[in-house]
Structure formats: C-alpha cells, structure tokens
Design a protein around this motif. Structure first.
Motif, PDB file in Angstrom:
ATOM      1  N   THR A  51       0.823  -1.206   0.000  1.00  0.00           N
ATOM      2  CA  THR A  51       0.000   0.000   0.000  1.00  0.00           C
ATOM      3  C   THR A  51       0.855   1.252   0.000  1.00  0.00           C
ATOM      4  OG1 THR A  51      -1.842  -1.095   1.135  1.00  0.00           O
ATOM      5  CG2 THR A  51      -1.742   1.312   1.288  1.00  0.00           C
ATOM      6  N   TYR A  55      -0.172   4.503  -1.960  1.00  0.00           N
ATOM      7  CA  TYR A  55      -1.147   5.360  -1.285  1.00  0.00           C
ATOM      8  C   TYR A  55      -0.823   5.500   0.209  1.00  0.00           C
ATOM      9  CZ  TYR A  55      -3.762   3.993  -5.467  1.00  0.00           C
ATOM     10  OH  TYR A  55      -4.137   3.741  -6.761  1.00  0.00           O
ATOM     11  N   ALA A  72      -5.795   3.484   1.542  1.00  0.00           N
ATOM     12  CA  ALA A  72      -6.444   3.452   0.237  1.00  0.00           C
ATOM     13  C   ALA A  72      -5.808   2.374  -0.621  1.00  0.00           C
ATOM     14  CB  ALA A  72      -6.325   4.812  -0.454  1.00  0.00           C
ATOM     15  N   VAL A  85      -9.816   5.640  -6.037  1.00  0.00           N
ATOM     16  CA  VAL A  85      -9.301   4.666  -5.071  1.00  0.00           C
ATOM     17  C   VAL A  85     -10.445   4.085  -4.256  1.00  0.00           C
ATOM     18  CG1 VAL A  85      -7.053   5.809  -4.834  1.00  0.00           C
ATOM     19  CG2 VAL A  85      -8.912   6.392  -3.250  1.00  0.00           C
ATOM     20  N   GLU A  86     -10.146   2.957  -3.619  1.00  0.00           N
ATOM     21  CA  GLU A  86     -11.048   2.374  -2.621  1.00  0.00           C
ATOM     22  C   GLU A  86     -10.445   2.618  -1.241  1.00  0.00           C
ATOM     23  OE1 GLU A  86     -12.869  -1.919  -1.111  1.00  0.00           O
ATOM     24  OE2 GLU A  86     -11.877  -1.794  -3.078  1.00  0.00           O
ATOM     25  N   THR A  87     -11.253   3.108  -0.325  1.00  0.00           N
ATOM     26  CA  THR A  87     -10.774   3.396   1.025  1.00  0.00           C
ATOM     27  C   THR A  87     -11.232   2.309   1.995  1.00  0.00           C
ATOM     28  OG1 THR A  87     -12.734   4.751   1.501  1.00  0.00           O
ATOM     29  CG2 THR A  87     -10.773   5.883   0.647  1.00  0.00           C
ATOM     30  N   TYR A 105      -9.953   9.614   8.266  1.00  0.00           N
ATOM     31  CA  TYR A 105     -10.406   9.853   6.896  1.00  0.00           C
ATOM     32  C   TYR A 105     -10.024  11.247   6.396  1.00  0.00           C
ATOM     33  CZ  TYR A 105     -13.077   5.973   4.874  1.00  0.00           C
ATOM     34  OH  TYR A 105     -13.447   4.807   4.256  1.00  0.00           O
ATOM     35  N   GLU A 109      -7.738  11.614   3.129  1.00  0.00           N
ATOM     36  CA  GLU A 109      -8.163  12.368   1.959  1.00  0.00           C
ATOM     37  C   GLU A 109      -7.196  13.505   1.648  1.00  0.00           C
ATOM     38  OE1 GLU A 109     -12.252  13.511   2.306  1.00  0.00           O
ATOM     39  OE2 GLU A 109     -12.954  11.429   2.411  1.00  0.00           O
ATOM     40  N   LEU A 112      -4.479  11.914  -0.299  1.00  0.00           N
ATOM     41  CA  LEU A 112      -4.951  11.517  -1.628  1.00  0.00           C
ATOM     42  C   LEU A 112      -5.111  12.729  -2.537  1.00  0.00           C
ATOM     43  CD1 LEU A 112      -7.572   8.838  -0.547  1.00  0.00           C
ATOM     44  CD2 LEU A 112      -5.349   8.408  -1.613  1.00  0.00           C
ATOM     45  N   VAL A 120     -13.024   8.988  -4.210  1.00  0.00           N
ATOM     46  CA  VAL A 120     -12.777   8.009  -3.155  1.00  0.00           C
ATOM     47  C   VAL A 120     -14.034   7.160  -3.009  1.00  0.00           C
ATOM     48  CG1 VAL A 120     -10.980   9.229  -1.894  1.00  0.00           C
ATOM     49  CG2 VAL A 120     -13.345   9.776  -1.416  1.00  0.00           C
TER      50      VAL A 120
END
Length: 201
Positions: A51, A55, A72, A85-87, A105, A109, A112, A120
């Motif tokens: 990861t 990310y 992410a 992306v997938e969180t 979060y 973010e 990201l 997201v």
C-alpha cells in the motif's frame, strides 16, 4: 476527545502485528470484512508495504497502542481508473464513537488530494435485518462524511452461513478536467504529507 491523547502518523511495516490485532476481531466476529481467515503477520506486513508504495496508510494511537487505521487501494487496475481509489478504515472495537474515524479519513483524503486522486470509493457490507454480525453503521458514517450511495449488489457475500448485500459509496475530492494531470505515487508526496501531519495534530 482531546487531541493531546492521541498521535496520527503514517504506518510502518513493523506495525503489522499491532494493526492486525485491530483487524482480527472484524474477521472473526463480523461481516464488515468478507475475509474468512485472519491473515498472518507476515502477510499483513506485505499488505502495508505494498500500500505504501502507492497510497497513504495511516494509524492513530495513544499510550495504549494503535486505536485504528485507514488506507487506500486501487479501485481498478486499468490506467483510466488511476484517479479513483477504494478506502478502508478499522477502529479498535473498544474505541468506537470517539471521532477517530473522521480524523483518519480527513487525513487520508488530504494525502490523496496531494496525489491528485479525485474519487474516493468505499465498498460496504450491509444488511436489511437485525444481525449480530453486521450493522449499517458504516453506511451512516460514510454518509455523514459526504459520501453518496452509487450502487448496490444483492446477496453477493456469504459469511456465517448467511448472505449479505454490498453497497458502493463515493465522494469526489478533486476537480475533473479534460486534460487531467497524472497522479503521483505516495512516495512522491511523502515529505509534504509528513509536514502536513506534523502541523495538523
């Protein structure tokens, strides 16, 4: 919760054992994750390392240890999906409803955005009946943060001898342009993000 009681930082591979202690109860006791078996520490360390090549992977901790983590991952592998992306987020079972999820979060973010990520997305198990293994709290949490429901798949996850639905929720965190700049990998923005973290908490 007072800020001085916790510390927000980038995860390290050597955190794997302690982060796994946060995650394991979700595998063993809930349908929040559709994983059946708790990963080994070595496998989990590899997930963290992989990861961080792409990310942010963040933990929040206090004097008792790691309280939660968020990271992410790729939404899809094809190049056209690079800006999405997938969180994922997990809070230690005894630390819920303290605001840690929002803290993680918000920081995730921020990193990201620095990378140039625009979308997201969260993949969330859900239930339409009373269930000892799953509530819809994650849906409410993401909705509170500004995510919107964009899709639902029915009876697609099987765990604890029952079938669960799954929803996708999404939030836009950047501007979509005709001539979009390429994203930057996390190591490219690491120093800037580290500086931001040091000032944010």
């Amino acid at each position: 919760m007072e800020k001085r009681n916790f510390h927000l930082r980038i995860a390290k591979p050597e955190d794997a054992e302690e982060i796994l202690k946060v995650y394991a109860p979700y595998v063993e006791k809930t349908a929040i994750t559709f994983e059946y078996e708790v990963p080994s520490v070595e496998e989990f360390r590899g997930r963290i390392e992989n990861t961080l090549q792409h990310y942010p992977y963040l933990v929040v901790e206090d004097e008792t240890g790691i309280l939660g983590y968020a990271y992410a991952g790729r939404f899809q592998t094809r190049a056209a999906y690079d800006w999405a992306v997938e969180t994922s987020i997990y809070i230690r079972m005894d630390q819920k409803r303290r605001g840690l999820g929002r803290i993680l979060y918000d920081a995730l973010e921020e990193g990201l955005k620095e990378q140039g990520i625009l979308n997201v997305n969260a993949c969330i198990a859900c239930t339409d009946q009373e269930d000892e293994h799953l509530t819809n709290d994650s849906i409410y949490f993401h909705k509170h943060l500004g995510y919107r429901l964009v899709g639902k798949f029915y009876q697609c996850g099987y765990k604890f001898h029952r079938w669960y639905d799954m929803v996708w929720m999404e939030q836009m965190i950047g501007e979509h342009k005709e001539n979009q700049e390429p994203i930057r990998l996390f190591p490219e923005i690491y120093i800037n993000f580290l500086h931001w973290l040091s000032k944010s908490v």
